[in-house]
Design an enzyme around this catalytic site. Sequence first.
Site, short mmCIF file in Angstrom:
data_model
loop_
_atom_site.label_atom_id
_atom_site.label_comp_id
_atom_site.label_asym_id
_atom_site.label_seq_id
_atom_site.Cartn_x
_atom_site.Cartn_y
_atom_site.Cartn_z
N GLN A 127 0.85 -1.19 0.00
CA GLN A 127 0.00 0.00 0.00
C GLN A 127 0.89 1.24 0.00
O GLN A 127 1.58 1.51 0.98
CB GLN A 127 -0.85 -0.02 1.27
CG GLN A 127 -1.74 1.17 1.48
CD GLN A 127 -2.37 1.14 2.88
OE1 GLN A 127 -1.75 0.69 3.83
NE2 GLN A 127 -3.59 1.60 2.99
N GLY A 128 0.86 2.00 -1.07
CA GLY A 128 1.67 3.22 -1.17
C GLY A 128 0.84 4.45 -0.86
O GLY A 128 0.40 5.16 -1.77
N TYR A 129 0.60 4.69 0.41
CA TYR A 129 -0.19 5.85 0.85
C TYR A 129 0.70 6.89 1.55
O TYR A 129 0.85 8.00 1.11
CB TYR A 129 -1.28 5.42 1.84
CG TYR A 129 -2.56 4.86 1.27
CD1 TYR A 129 -2.64 4.38 -0.03
CD2 TYR A 129 -3.72 4.81 2.05
CE1 TYR A 129 -3.84 3.87 -0.52
CE2 TYR A 129 -4.91 4.30 1.57
CZ TYR A 129 -4.97 3.83 0.28
OH TYR A 129 -6.15 3.33 -0.19
N SER A 130 1.26 6.48 2.73
CA SER A 130 1.93 7.45 3.60
C SER A 130 3.17 8.05 2.97
O SER A 130 3.90 7.37 2.22
CB SER A 130 2.34 6.77 4.91
OG SER A 130 1.24 6.19 5.53
N SER A 162 4.63 -1.26 4.17
CA SER A 162 4.77 -2.65 4.63
C SER A 162 4.90 -3.57 3.42
O SER A 162 4.23 -3.36 2.40
CB SER A 162 3.53 -3.09 5.42
OG SER A 162 3.30 -2.24 6.50
N GLU A 245 -9.29 -1.89 5.18
CA GLU A 245 -8.11 -2.06 6.02
C GLU A 245 -8.53 -2.06 7.49
O GLU A 245 -8.09 -2.89 8.28
CB GLU A 245 -7.10 -0.92 5.78
CG GLU A 245 -5.90 -1.00 6.71
CD GLU A 245 -4.76 -0.06 6.33
OE1 GLU A 245 -5.02 0.96 5.68
OE2 GLU A 245 -3.61 -0.38 6.68
N SER A 377 -3.99 6.28 13.04
CA SER A 377 -3.67 6.10 14.47
C SER A 377 -4.93 6.15 15.34
O SER A 377 -5.99 6.63 14.90
CB SER A 377 -2.70 7.20 14.92
OG SER A 377 -3.38 8.43 14.92
C1 LIG Z 1 3.23 -1.12 11.52
C2 LIG Z 1 2.85 -0.06 10.53
C3 LIG Z 1 2.58 -0.42 9.22
C4 LIG Z 1 2.26 0.56 8.28
N1 LIG Z 1 2.04 0.18 6.99
C5 LIG Z 1 1.78 1.12 6.07
C6 LIG Z 1 1.63 0.75 4.70
O1 LIG Z 1 1.74 -0.43 4.33
N2 LIG Z 1 1.40 1.71 3.80
C7 LIG Z 1 1.29 3.02 4.15
O2 LIG Z 1 1.05 3.85 3.27
N3 LIG Z 1 1.42 3.42 5.44
C8 LIG Z 1 1.68 2.50 6.40
N4 LIG Z 1 1.86 2.88 7.71
C9 LIG Z 1 1.81 4.29 8.05
C10 LIG Z 1 0.64 4.71 8.90
O3 LIG Z 1 -0.57 4.73 8.19
C11 LIG Z 1 0.97 6.08 9.50
O4 LIG Z 1 2.09 5.91 10.36
C12 LIG Z 1 -0.16 6.69 10.26
O5 LIG Z 1 -1.22 7.03 9.41
C13 LIG Z 1 0.29 7.94 11.04
O6 LIG Z 1 0.96 8.83 10.20
P1 LIG Z 1 2.41 9.40 10.58
O7 LIG Z 1 3.31 8.24 10.93
O8 LIG Z 1 2.85 10.31 9.49
O9 LIG Z 1 2.21 10.22 11.93
P2 LIG Z 1 1.67 11.71 12.05
O10 LIG Z 1 0.55 11.91 11.12
O11 LIG Z 1 2.84 12.62 11.96
O12 LIG Z 1 1.12 11.69 13.52
C14 LIG Z 1 1.99 11.79 14.64
C15 LIG Z 1 1.14 11.74 15.91
O13 LIG Z 1 0.23 12.84 15.92
C16 LIG Z 1 -1.12 12.39 16.08
N5 LIG Z 1 -2.01 13.22 15.27
C17 LIG Z 1 -1.81 13.63 13.99
N6 LIG Z 1 -2.85 14.37 13.57
C18 LIG Z 1 -3.73 14.42 14.60
C19 LIG Z 1 -5.01 14.99 14.76
N7 LIG Z 1 -5.60 15.68 13.79
N8 LIG Z 1 -5.65 14.82 15.98
C20 LIG Z 1 -5.08 14.11 16.97
N9 LIG Z 1 -3.87 13.53 16.86
C21 LIG Z 1 -3.20 13.68 15.69
C22 LIG Z 1 -1.10 10.95 15.58
O14 LIG Z 1 -2.12 10.17 16.19
C23 LIG Z 1 0.27 10.47 16.00
O15 LIG Z 1 0.23 10.06 17.34
C24 LIG Z 1 2.19 1.92 8.66
C25 LIG Z 1 2.45 2.28 9.99
C26 LIG Z 1 2.78 1.31 10.92
C27 LIG Z 1 3.08 1.74 12.32
#
Ligand SMILES: Cc1cc2nc3c(=O)[nH]c(=O)nc-3n(C[C@H](O)[C@H](O)[C@H](O)COP(=O)(O)OP(=O)(O)OC[C@H]3O[C@@H](n4cnc5c(N)ncnc54)[C@H](O)[C@@H]3O)c2cc1C
Length: 406
Positions: A127-130, A162, A245, A377
């Site tokens: 999944q190429g999202y983040s 992932s 998902e 999250s």
């Molecule tokens: C094990 C694992 C597998 C993953 N696999 C994939 C994958 O296959 N493909 C993919 O594309 N992504 C993947 N991800 C990425 C995942 O979707 C992101 O890590 C997640 O969406 C959070 O984004 P970020 O890491 O940029 O954190 P940020 O967006 O920077 O957030 C940092 C912190 O701030 C909090 N926060 C941010 N905005 C708000 C808000 N508006 N209100 C309250 N709190 C907030 C968050 O909850 C978090 O605690 C994976 C992540 C993990 C941990």
Amino acid sequence: MDLRLSEKHSALQADLQAFITRYAAEAPKAGGGRKRPDARTLDWQKRLVEHGYAARTVPRAYGGFGAELDVVELAVIADAFVQAGVHPGLSNQGISMLVPTLLEVGTEAQRQEWIGPTIRGDVIWCQGYSEPGAGSDLAAAQTRAELKDGHFIVNGQKIWTSSAHYADMMFLLCRTEPDRPKHQGLSYLILSMKTPGIEVRPLRTMTGRAEFNETFFTDVKVPAENIVMGRGQGWHVANITLKHERLMLGDSNRLTQRLHKLTEMLQRLEVGGEKLIAIPSLRDRLLQLQGEVFAWRAHGLRLLTDQSRGVDSGLRRLITKYGATMLCFRLSSLAVDALGTAGLPYEVESETVEGDEATTWHVDHFYDIGLIIGGGSSNIQKNIIGERGLDLPREPKMIGVAAGRN
Ligand SMILES: Cc1cc2nc3c(=O)[nH]c(=O)nc-3n(C[C@H](O)[C@H](O)[C@H](O)COP(=O)(O)OP(=O)(O)OC[C@H]3O[C@@H](n4cnc5c(N)ncnc54)[C@H](O)[C@@H]3O)c2cc1C
């Protein structure tokens, strides 16, 4: 309420018992799933699809079993595998997220090409999202795709991808219409990970293993027909995939399987001549968790019932990912606490290595923390539950800081 099984469902249960008795020895070990499936797992998956115990409702035209959706059947099947402790078939980003997306909004050609090999486990997806600046605020994705001579040319970077290090294919959220408002400027492409210009760099997590990656794109050519729905409709498609998902991450059968494994361990292991299950603090926690897993199982059945009736589950669906990933984490926390110092020798060099019992619990435990973040999250899930499910006022936005992964 009559909880007895009908004749049809009792017959299915008997078939399942016969199937498990006959074939269980050929099944791979239950669990795992964070590595490319080996030959044994692929054979097992094909056998399950052939018998309708996996991909049951996927139409035959796309390689599935073609059964009508029957909630009780699905529950009977899941139960049989959980109770027997036998591998229930693959669940990954392709099978549980991309396939339902293509069934909902893919073209006939895309369904024909990708669903069959994906449900059999032959094609693995990532999944190429983040992106570094677009996780919770997913609609801020900046990876560009420009249409030139029948191809999208992709440039940019994804992160936390992932399985990208062994995946065959990716579904990618990218910006094709940079002049439109951010949610309307995205498109959803499917592409081969073997396309020139893709570089995958593994990232090590706190499990000690490299389970996800940075993925870089330099002039990567993707055929124009590999777009799902149209240009600018990527946000809509991405949210269909996210819905699936969250349902995958909220799967109550996974929780039940984990509860069984935990209970069995507490009944078997001893400390100072006393079974772990006999220690009141551990037993109390187990019983509390057992009640919650049972409740979660009922919740899973309720979601399936909604689905079979064509009802939008609304708030019931919105709580799934948050509730189940937190509960999963508490199950593995109890295992790690119960193992105590016995769980300390933790050695994992590679995700392909099968660990001992303590290592396996620790890896699951660390990974559970990741799943509280992945797929949106817990903070973001709470925002979604509050704003969309409970009609609470939207969270205040600071100027220049955008909305959540929702
Ligand atoms: C094990 C694992 C597998 C993953 N696999 C994939 C994958 O296959 N493909 C993919 O594309 N992504 C993947 N991800 C990425 C995942 O979707 C992101 O890590 C997640 O969406 C959070 O984004 P970020 O890491 O940029 O954190 P940020 O967006 O920077 O957030 C940092 C912190 O701030 C909090 N926060 C941010 N905005 C708000 C808000 N508006 N209100 C309250 N709190 C907030 C968050 O909850 C978090 O605690 C994976 C992540 C993990 C941990």
